[in-house]
Design a protein around this motif. Structure first.
Motif, PDB file in Angstrom:
ATOM      1  N   GLU A  47      27.093  -7.083  -7.610  1.00  0.00           N
ATOM      2  CA  GLU A  47      26.873  -6.884  -5.615  1.00  0.00           C
ATOM      3  C   GLU A  47      27.859  -5.304  -5.326  1.00  0.00           C
ATOM      4  OE1 GLU A  47      26.155  -7.564  -2.227  1.00  0.00           O
ATOM      5  OE2 GLU A  47      26.363  -9.316  -3.595  1.00  0.00           O
ATOM      6  N   ASN A  48      28.299  -4.619  -6.023  1.00  0.00           N
ATOM      7  CA  ASN A  48      29.045  -3.851  -6.513  1.00  0.00           C
ATOM      8  C   ASN A  48      27.769  -2.527  -4.989  1.00  0.00           C
ATOM      9  OD1 ASN A  48      31.689  -4.638  -5.882  1.00  0.00           O
ATOM     10  ND2 ASN A  48      32.071  -3.566  -8.266  1.00  0.00           N
ATOM     11  N   LEU A  49      26.797  -2.620  -6.134  1.00  0.00           N
ATOM     12  CA  LEU A  49      25.439  -1.613  -5.993  1.00  0.00           C
ATOM     13  C   LEU A  49      24.620  -1.815  -4.853  1.00  0.00           C
ATOM     14  CD1 LEU A  49      25.272  -0.098  -9.951  1.00  0.00           C
ATOM     15  CD2 LEU A  49      26.602   0.603  -7.464  1.00  0.00           C
ATOM     16  N   ARG A  50      25.046  -3.078  -4.262  1.00  0.00           N
ATOM     17  CA  ARG A  50      23.726  -2.863  -3.116  1.00  0.00           C
ATOM     18  C   ARG A  50      23.926  -2.275  -2.168  1.00  0.00           C
ATOM     19  NH1 ARG A  50      21.893  -7.670  -1.055  1.00  0.00           N
ATOM     20  NH2 ARG A  50      22.525  -9.063  -2.142  1.00  0.00           N
ATOM     21  N   GLY A  51      25.343  -1.352  -1.398  1.00  0.00           N
ATOM     22  CA  GLY A  51      25.412  -0.510  -0.485  1.00  0.00           C
ATOM     23  C   GLY A  51      24.075   0.852  -0.867  1.00  0.00           C
ATOM     24  N   VAL A  52      24.075   0.519  -2.549  1.00  0.00           N
ATOM     25  CA  VAL A  52      23.663   1.846  -2.640  1.00  0.00           C
ATOM     26  C   VAL A  52      21.861   1.982  -3.758  1.00  0.00           C
ATOM     27  CG1 VAL A  52      25.437   3.755  -3.271  1.00  0.00           C
ATOM     28  CG2 VAL A  52      24.781   2.067  -4.778  1.00  0.00           C
ATOM     29  N   THR A  53      21.837   0.442  -3.179  1.00  0.00           N
ATOM     30  CA  THR A  53      20.278   0.000  -3.723  1.00  0.00           C
ATOM     31  C   THR A  53      19.095   0.886  -2.026  1.00  0.00           C
ATOM     32  OG1 THR A  53      21.394  -1.126  -4.913  1.00  0.00           O
ATOM     33  CG2 THR A  53      18.909  -1.739  -4.198  1.00  0.00           C
ATOM     34  N   TRP A  54      18.145   1.178  -2.500  1.00  0.00           N
ATOM     35  CA  TRP A  54      17.124   1.792  -1.391  1.00  0.00           C
ATOM     36  C   TRP A  54      15.924   1.414  -1.862  1.00  0.00           C
ATOM     37  CZ3 TRP A  54      18.182   7.438  -0.895  1.00  0.00           C
ATOM     38  CH2 TRP A  54      18.494   8.155  -0.772  1.00  0.00           C
ATOM     39  N   VAL A  55      15.553   0.798  -0.985  1.00  0.00           N
ATOM     40  CA  VAL A  55      14.429   0.235  -0.933  1.00  0.00           C
ATOM     41  C   VAL A  55      13.154   1.186  -0.202  1.00  0.00           C
ATOM     42  CG1 VAL A  55      12.310  -1.720  -1.060  1.00  0.00           C
ATOM     43  CG2 VAL A  55      14.527  -1.703  -1.764  1.00  0.00           C
ATOM     44  N   LYS A  56      12.145   1.731  -0.643  1.00  0.00           N
ATOM     45  CA  LYS A  56      11.005   2.555   0.197  1.00  0.00           C
ATOM     46  C   LYS A  56       9.180   1.601   0.149  1.00  0.00           C
ATOM     47  CE  LYS A  56       9.778   7.158   0.519  1.00  0.00           C
ATOM     48  NZ  LYS A  56       9.620   8.653  -0.392  1.00  0.00           N
ATOM     49  N   ILE A  57       9.273   1.400   1.671  1.00  0.00           N
ATOM     50  CA  ILE A  57       7.535   0.904   1.327  1.00  0.00           C
ATOM     51  C   ILE A  57       6.485   2.846   1.705  1.00  0.00           C
ATOM     52  CG2 ILE A  57       6.047  -0.396   2.725  1.00  0.00           C
ATOM     53  CD1 ILE A  57       8.613  -2.423   2.701  1.00  0.00           C
ATOM     54  N   ASN A  58       5.926   2.645   1.265  1.00  0.00           N
ATOM     55  CA  ASN A  58       4.891   3.482   1.339  1.00  0.00           C
ATOM     56  C   ASN A  58       3.742   3.367   1.587  1.00  0.00           C
ATOM     57  OD1 ASN A  58       6.700   5.656   0.382  1.00  0.00           O
ATOM     58  ND2 ASN A  58       6.677   4.851  -1.990  1.00  0.00           N
ATOM     59  N   GLU A  59       3.071   3.295   3.202  1.00  0.00           N
ATOM     60  CA  GLU A  59       1.890   3.174   3.645  1.00  0.00           C
ATOM     61  C   GLU A  59       0.444   4.058   2.937  1.00  0.00           C
ATOM     62  OE1 GLU A  59       1.794  -0.020   6.366  1.00  0.00           O
ATOM     63  OE2 GLU A  59       3.222   1.811   7.354  1.00  0.00           O
ATOM     64  N   VAL A  60       0.039   3.911   2.207  1.00  0.00           N
ATOM     65  CA  VAL A  60      -1.026   4.519   1.945  1.00  0.00           C
ATOM     66  C   VAL A  60      -2.168   4.870   3.131  1.00  0.00           C
ATOM     67  CG1 VAL A  60      -2.630   4.884   0.032  1.00  0.00           C
ATOM     68  CG2 VAL A  60       0.033   4.593  -0.479  1.00  0.00           C
ATOM     69  N   LYS A  61      -3.136   5.261   3.090  1.00  0.00           N
ATOM     70  CA  LYS A  61      -4.510   4.928   4.377  1.00  0.00           C
ATOM     71  C   LYS A  61      -5.333   4.334   3.644  1.00  0.00           C
ATOM     72  CE  LYS A  61      -4.096   9.734   7.371  1.00  0.00           C
ATOM     73  NZ  LYS A  61      -4.596  10.349   7.717  1.00  0.00           N
ATOM     74  N   GLN A  62      -6.133   3.123   4.990  1.00  0.00           N
ATOM     75  CA  GLN A  62      -7.292   2.395   3.966  1.00  0.00           C
ATOM     76  C   GLN A  62      -8.031   3.646   3.488  1.00  0.00           C
ATOM     77  OE1 GLN A  62      -8.754  -0.930   6.495  1.00  0.00           O
ATOM     78  NE2 GLN A  62      -6.981  -0.160   7.980  1.00  0.00           N
ATOM     79  N   GLY A  63      -9.081   3.152   2.411  1.00  0.00           N
ATOM     80  CA  GLY A  63     -10.069   3.972   1.772  1.00  0.00           C
ATOM     81  C   GLY A  63      -9.135   5.009   0.834  1.00  0.00           C
ATOM     82  N   ASP A  64      -7.646   5.587   1.123  1.00  0.00           N
ATOM     83  CA  ASP A  64      -7.245   6.426   0.263  1.00  0.00           C
ATOM     84  C   ASP A  64      -6.415   5.436  -1.096  1.00  0.00           C
ATOM     85  OD1 ASP A  64      -8.098   7.999   1.399  1.00  0.00           O
ATOM     86  OD2 ASP A  64      -5.825   8.735   2.215  1.00  0.00           O
ATOM     87  N   TRP A  65      -7.117   3.856  -1.078  1.00  0.00           N
ATOM     88  CA  TRP A  65      -6.774   3.381  -2.539  1.00  0.00           C
ATOM     89  C   TRP A  65      -7.631   2.863  -3.648  1.00  0.00           C
ATOM     90  CZ3 TRP A  65      -1.364   0.964  -2.511  1.00  0.00           C
ATOM     91  CH2 TRP A  65      -1.110   0.783  -3.701  1.00  0.00           C
ATOM     92  N   GLY A  66      -7.528   2.394  -4.342  1.00  0.00           N
ATOM     93  CA  GLY A  66      -9.022   1.707  -5.186  1.00  0.00           C
ATOM     94  C   GLY A  66      -8.798   0.498  -6.136  1.00  0.00           C
ATOM     95  N   ILE A  67      -9.477   0.171  -6.656  1.00  0.00           N
ATOM     96  CA  ILE A  67      -9.339  -0.855  -7.311  1.00  0.00           C
ATOM     97  C   ILE A  67     -10.857  -0.765  -8.539  1.00  0.00           C
ATOM     98  CG2 ILE A  67      -8.708  -2.632  -8.796  1.00  0.00           C
ATOM     99  CD1 ILE A  67      -6.581  -3.118  -6.337  1.00  0.00           C
ATOM    100  N   GLY A  68     -11.205  -0.594  -9.695  1.00  0.00           N
ATOM    101  CA  GLY A  68     -12.183  -0.620 -10.389  1.00  0.00           C
ATOM    102  C   GLY A  68     -13.655   0.099  -9.788  1.00  0.00           C
ATOM    103  N   GLY A  69     -12.667   1.689  -9.404  1.00  0.00           N
ATOM    104  CA  GLY A  69     -14.091   2.083  -8.816  1.00  0.00           C
ATOM    105  C   GLY A  69     -14.520   2.361  -7.072  1.00  0.00           C
ATOM    106  N   GLN A  70     -13.304   0.793  -6.850  1.00  0.00           N
ATOM    107  CA  GLN A  70     -14.138   0.498  -5.183  1.00  0.00           C
ATOM    108  C   GLN A  70     -12.475   1.064  -4.533  1.00  0.00           C
ATOM    109  OE1 GLN A  70     -17.060  -0.650  -5.179  1.00  0.00           O
ATOM    110  NE2 GLN A  70     -17.474  -0.624  -6.719  1.00  0.00           N
ATOM    111  N   THR A  71     -13.143   1.972  -3.075  1.00  0.00           N
ATOM    112  CA  THR A  71     -11.879   1.580  -2.223  1.00  0.00           C
ATOM    113  C   THR A  71     -11.132   0.699  -1.322  1.00  0.00           C
ATOM    114  OG1 THR A  71     -13.499   2.477  -1.036  1.00  0.00           O
ATOM    115  CG2 THR A  71     -12.693   4.238  -2.086  1.00  0.00           C
ATOM    116  N   LEU A  72     -10.406  -0.022  -1.148  1.00  0.00           N
ATOM    117  CA  LEU A  72     -10.239  -1.176  -0.692  1.00  0.00           C
ATOM    118  C   LEU A  72      -8.949  -0.323   0.930  1.00  0.00           C
ATOM    119  CD1 LEU A  72      -7.311  -2.381  -2.992  1.00  0.00           C
ATOM    120  CD2 LEU A  72     -10.003  -3.445  -2.322  1.00  0.00           C
TER     121      LEU A  72
END
Length: 71
Positions: free
Chosen positions: A35-60
């Motif tokens: 619990e003592n590290l709650r105040g220094v625990t960072w969570v960052k959400i990065n949003e990637v544009k549609q079409g700039d992400w792919g799985i198995g060679g297919q864009t999503l």
């Protein structure tokens, strides 16, 4: 201090869902690091544009991910 990066496709998750991700990931890290590290625990959400992400060679797009979530 830990930094957790979450990469998601833009337009898939609402602002409320992203807030829930941040809270739950922080809670998970605190359960490991203490619990003592709650105040220094960072969570960052990065949003990637549609079409700039792919799985198995297919864009999503946001609609592709939403369809997968629906089953």
């Amino acid at each position: 201090m830990p930094l957790v990066n979450i990469d998601i496709i833009e337009g898939v998750f609402s602002a409320e869902q992203k807030q829930i991700m941040i809270k739950k990931v922080t809670d998970t890290m605190v359960s490991i690091e203490g619990e003592n590290l709650r105040g220094v625990t960072w969570v960052k959400i990065n949003e990637v544009k549609q079409g700039d992400w792919g799985i198995g060679g297919q864009t999503l797009t946001a609609n592709d991910v939403k369809a997968m979530a629906q089953g």
